[in-house]
Design a protein around this motif. Structure first.
Motif, PDB file in Angstrom:
ATOM      1  N   ARG A   1      -3.877   8.084  -6.530  1.00  0.00           N
ATOM      2  CA  ARG A   1      -5.177   7.969  -7.005  1.00  0.00           C
ATOM      3  C   ARG A   1      -5.180   7.918  -8.498  1.00  0.00           C
ATOM      4  O   ARG A   1      -6.301   7.440  -9.487  1.00  0.00           O
ATOM      5  CB  ARG A   1      -4.670  10.015  -7.879  1.00  0.00           C
ATOM      6  CG  ARG A   1      -5.331  11.459  -6.750  1.00  0.00           C
ATOM      7  CD  ARG A   1      -4.626  11.984  -8.085  1.00  0.00           C
ATOM      8  NE  ARG A   1      -4.343  13.332  -6.718  1.00  0.00           N
ATOM      9  CZ  ARG A   1      -5.391  13.950  -6.068  1.00  0.00           C
ATOM     10  NH1 ARG A   1      -6.683  13.216  -6.093  1.00  0.00           N
ATOM     11  NH2 ARG A   1      -5.461  14.819  -5.695  1.00  0.00           N
ATOM     12  N   ASP A   2      -4.118   6.969  -8.587  1.00  0.00           N
ATOM     13  CA  ASP A   2      -4.102   5.294 -10.136  1.00  0.00           C
ATOM     14  C   ASP A   2      -4.503   3.654  -9.623  1.00  0.00           C
ATOM     15  O   ASP A   2      -4.682   3.392  -9.847  1.00  0.00           O
ATOM     16  CB  ASP A   2      -2.252   5.560 -10.629  1.00  0.00           C
ATOM     17  CG  ASP A   2      -2.318   6.694 -10.986  1.00  0.00           C
ATOM     18  OD1 ASP A   2      -3.327   7.234 -12.086  1.00  0.00           O
ATOM     19  OD2 ASP A   2      -1.296   6.648 -11.480  1.00  0.00           O
ATOM     20  N   HIS A   3      -4.591   4.156  -7.773  1.00  0.00           N
ATOM     21  CA  HIS A   3      -5.186   2.901  -7.091  1.00  0.00           C
ATOM     22  C   HIS A   3      -6.716   3.607  -6.440  1.00  0.00           C
ATOM     23  O   HIS A   3      -5.963   3.189  -4.678  1.00  0.00           O
ATOM     24  CB  HIS A   3      -3.562   2.929  -6.326  1.00  0.00           C
ATOM     25  CG  HIS A   3      -2.528   2.622  -7.070  1.00  0.00           C
ATOM     26  ND1 HIS A   3      -2.318   1.046  -8.530  1.00  0.00           N
ATOM     27  CD2 HIS A   3      -1.310   2.951  -7.422  1.00  0.00           C
ATOM     28  CE1 HIS A   3      -1.195   1.065  -8.934  1.00  0.00           C
ATOM     29  NE2 HIS A   3      -0.749   2.433  -8.731  1.00  0.00           N
ATOM     30  N   PRO A   4      -7.421   3.890  -6.945  1.00  0.00           N
ATOM     31  CA  PRO A   4      -8.363   4.096  -5.541  1.00  0.00           C
ATOM     32  C   PRO A   4      -9.301   3.465  -4.800  1.00  0.00           C
ATOM     33  O   PRO A   4      -9.436   3.158  -3.647  1.00  0.00           O
ATOM     34  CB  PRO A   4      -9.743   4.413  -7.010  1.00  0.00           C
ATOM     35  CG  PRO A   4      -9.443   3.630  -8.094  1.00  0.00           C
ATOM     36  CD  PRO A   4      -8.297   3.935  -8.136  1.00  0.00           C
ATOM     37  N   ASP A   5      -8.952   1.671  -5.260  1.00  0.00           N
ATOM     38  CA  ASP A   5      -9.004   0.852  -4.579  1.00  0.00           C
ATOM     39  C   ASP A   5      -7.970   0.168  -3.690  1.00  0.00           C
ATOM     40  O   ASP A   5      -8.627  -0.815  -2.028  1.00  0.00           O
ATOM     41  CB  ASP A   5      -9.443  -1.106  -5.591  1.00  0.00           C
ATOM     42  CG  ASP A   5     -10.392  -0.682  -6.545  1.00  0.00           C
ATOM     43  OD1 ASP A   5     -11.397   0.126  -6.197  1.00  0.00           O
ATOM     44  OD2 ASP A   5     -10.372  -1.433  -7.506  1.00  0.00           O
ATOM     45  N   ALA A   6      -7.207   0.697  -3.425  1.00  0.00           N
ATOM     46  CA  ALA A   6      -6.019   0.261  -2.208  1.00  0.00           C
ATOM     47  C   ALA A   6      -6.035   1.184  -0.768  1.00  0.00           C
ATOM     48  O   ALA A   6      -5.982   0.959  -0.122  1.00  0.00           O
ATOM     49  CB  ALA A   6      -4.962   0.818  -2.832  1.00  0.00           C
TER      50      ALA A   6
ATOM     51  N   LYS B   1       1.276  -1.150   0.235  1.00  0.00           N
ATOM     52  CA  LYS B   1      -0.048   0.259   0.323  1.00  0.00           C
ATOM     53  C   LYS B   1       1.155   1.004   0.432  1.00  0.00           C
ATOM     54  O   LYS B   1       0.698   2.103  -0.122  1.00  0.00           O
ATOM     55  CB  LYS B   1      -1.031  -0.267   0.918  1.00  0.00           C
ATOM     56  CG  LYS B   1      -1.478   1.504   1.532  1.00  0.00           C
ATOM     57  CD  LYS B   1      -2.958   1.205   2.448  1.00  0.00           C
ATOM     58  CE  LYS B   1      -3.861   1.751   2.279  1.00  0.00           C
ATOM     59  NZ  LYS B   1      -4.994   1.056   3.412  1.00  0.00           N
ATOM     60  N   ILE B   2       2.104   1.450   1.239  1.00  0.00           N
ATOM     61  CA  ILE B   2       2.940   2.529   0.798  1.00  0.00           C
ATOM     62  C   ILE B   2       3.740   2.510  -0.365  1.00  0.00           C
ATOM     63  O   ILE B   2       3.537   3.657  -0.837  1.00  0.00           O
ATOM     64  CB  ILE B   2       4.057   2.552   2.266  1.00  0.00           C
ATOM     65  CG1 ILE B   2       3.057   2.232   3.497  1.00  0.00           C
ATOM     66  CG2 ILE B   2       4.703   3.458   1.620  1.00  0.00           C
ATOM     67  CD1 ILE B   2       2.105   3.916   3.766  1.00  0.00           C
ATOM     68  N   SER B   3       3.565   1.849  -1.120  1.00  0.00           N
ATOM     69  CA  SER B   3       4.677   2.164  -2.412  1.00  0.00           C
ATOM     70  C   SER B   3       3.788   2.492  -2.922  1.00  0.00           C
ATOM     71  O   SER B   3       4.200   2.865  -4.250  1.00  0.00           O
ATOM     72  CB  SER B   3       5.064   0.978  -2.711  1.00  0.00           C
ATOM     73  OG  SER B   3       3.571  -0.568  -3.341  1.00  0.00           O
ATOM     74  N   LYS B   4       2.715   2.799  -3.128  1.00  0.00           N
ATOM     75  CA  LYS B   4       0.800   3.361  -3.903  1.00  0.00           C
ATOM     76  C   LYS B   4       0.659   4.688  -4.120  1.00  0.00           C
ATOM     77  O   LYS B   4       0.073   5.565  -3.872  1.00  0.00           O
ATOM     78  CB  LYS B   4       0.101   2.191  -4.601  1.00  0.00           C
ATOM     79  CG  LYS B   4       0.041   0.832  -4.623  1.00  0.00           C
ATOM     80  CD  LYS B   4      -0.762   0.465  -4.840  1.00  0.00           C
ATOM     81  CE  LYS B   4      -0.927  -0.764  -5.230  1.00  0.00           C
ATOM     82  NZ  LYS B   4      -0.769  -2.296  -4.595  1.00  0.00           N
ATOM     83  N   VAL B   5       1.344   4.837  -2.701  1.00  0.00           N
ATOM     84  CA  VAL B   5       1.325   6.636  -2.437  1.00  0.00           C
ATOM     85  C   VAL B   5       1.965   7.579  -3.352  1.00  0.00           C
ATOM     86  O   VAL B   5       0.537   8.740  -3.376  1.00  0.00           O
ATOM     87  CB  VAL B   5       2.128   6.739  -0.753  1.00  0.00           C
ATOM     88  CG1 VAL B   5       2.216   8.327  -0.448  1.00  0.00           C
ATOM     89  CG2 VAL B   5       1.319   5.869   0.176  1.00  0.00           C
TER      90      VAL B   5
END
Length: 183
Positions: A105-110, A97-101
């Motif tokens: 906005r490209d990972h709304p389900d995370a 999850k942290i890697s998506k920070v």
């Protein structure tokens, strides 16, 4: 990029103690501490600030960390992102999850709705001309409460200070994220 300030400060007692403490806590001496070690008063004031901030507890640690990482990503402070990934692991936060920070906005389900609001607020505060709206602040004050909202705001401000300082010093990744699952 090489640091714009020497990372070999004078070998004063304060700097030796700081280096010992940093190795004990983090496994290595933190570059920002080495850079600040050239000015005793700056280093002491900064350490006092960080130790005080570490005691704040109105805001849930995961939300606090997302806010800090979002501000660091917005400023593009590679040192802060590297250390933040390591710190997330130490806090037991999900590293995927942290890697998506940086591209949340490209990972709304995370992320939860509240987490997205926190990250939007961090981005709005980090703009060169802050872009915080009354609506965004109200959307956060409701679920967080006043005390946690104040803490969130100051944490983002502090990360802006850290990230902008480290970027101005030319500090880059120190290899902290090499010890966690995020690359």
């Amino acid at each position: 990029m090489t640091a714009r300030v020497s990372l070999t400060p004078p070998r004063t007692l304060l700097n030796r103690i700081g280096s010992w403490y940093s190795r004990r806590m983090y496994g290595q001496v933190l570059d920002p501490g080495l850079a600040m070690g050239h000015n005793r008063r700056v280093l002491l004031s900064y350490v006092k600030l960080e130790r005080s901030v570490a005691k704040w507890n109105a805001l849930e640690p995961g939300l606090k960390h997302l806010a800090v990482m979002t501000a660091a990503a917005r400023i593009k402070c590679s040192w802060c992102m590297d250390f933040g990934r390591w710190e997330a692991g130490e806090l037991g936060l999900p590293l995927d999850k942290i890697s998506k920070v940086p591209r949340w906005r490209d990972h709304p389900d995370a992320f939860t709705e509240l987490e997205c609001l926190v990250m939007a607020y961090a981005e709005a505060m980090t703009e060169t001309e802050p872009a915080v709206t009354d609506e965004l602040a109200a959307a956060l004050r409701g679920p967080l409460g006043e005390a946690a909202f104040v803490e969130l705001t100051l944490m983002i401000s502090l990360e802006n200070f850290r990230s902008r300082t480290n970027s101005a010093f030319g500090l880059t990744s120190q290899g902290f994220s090499d010890t966690c699952a995020v690359r």
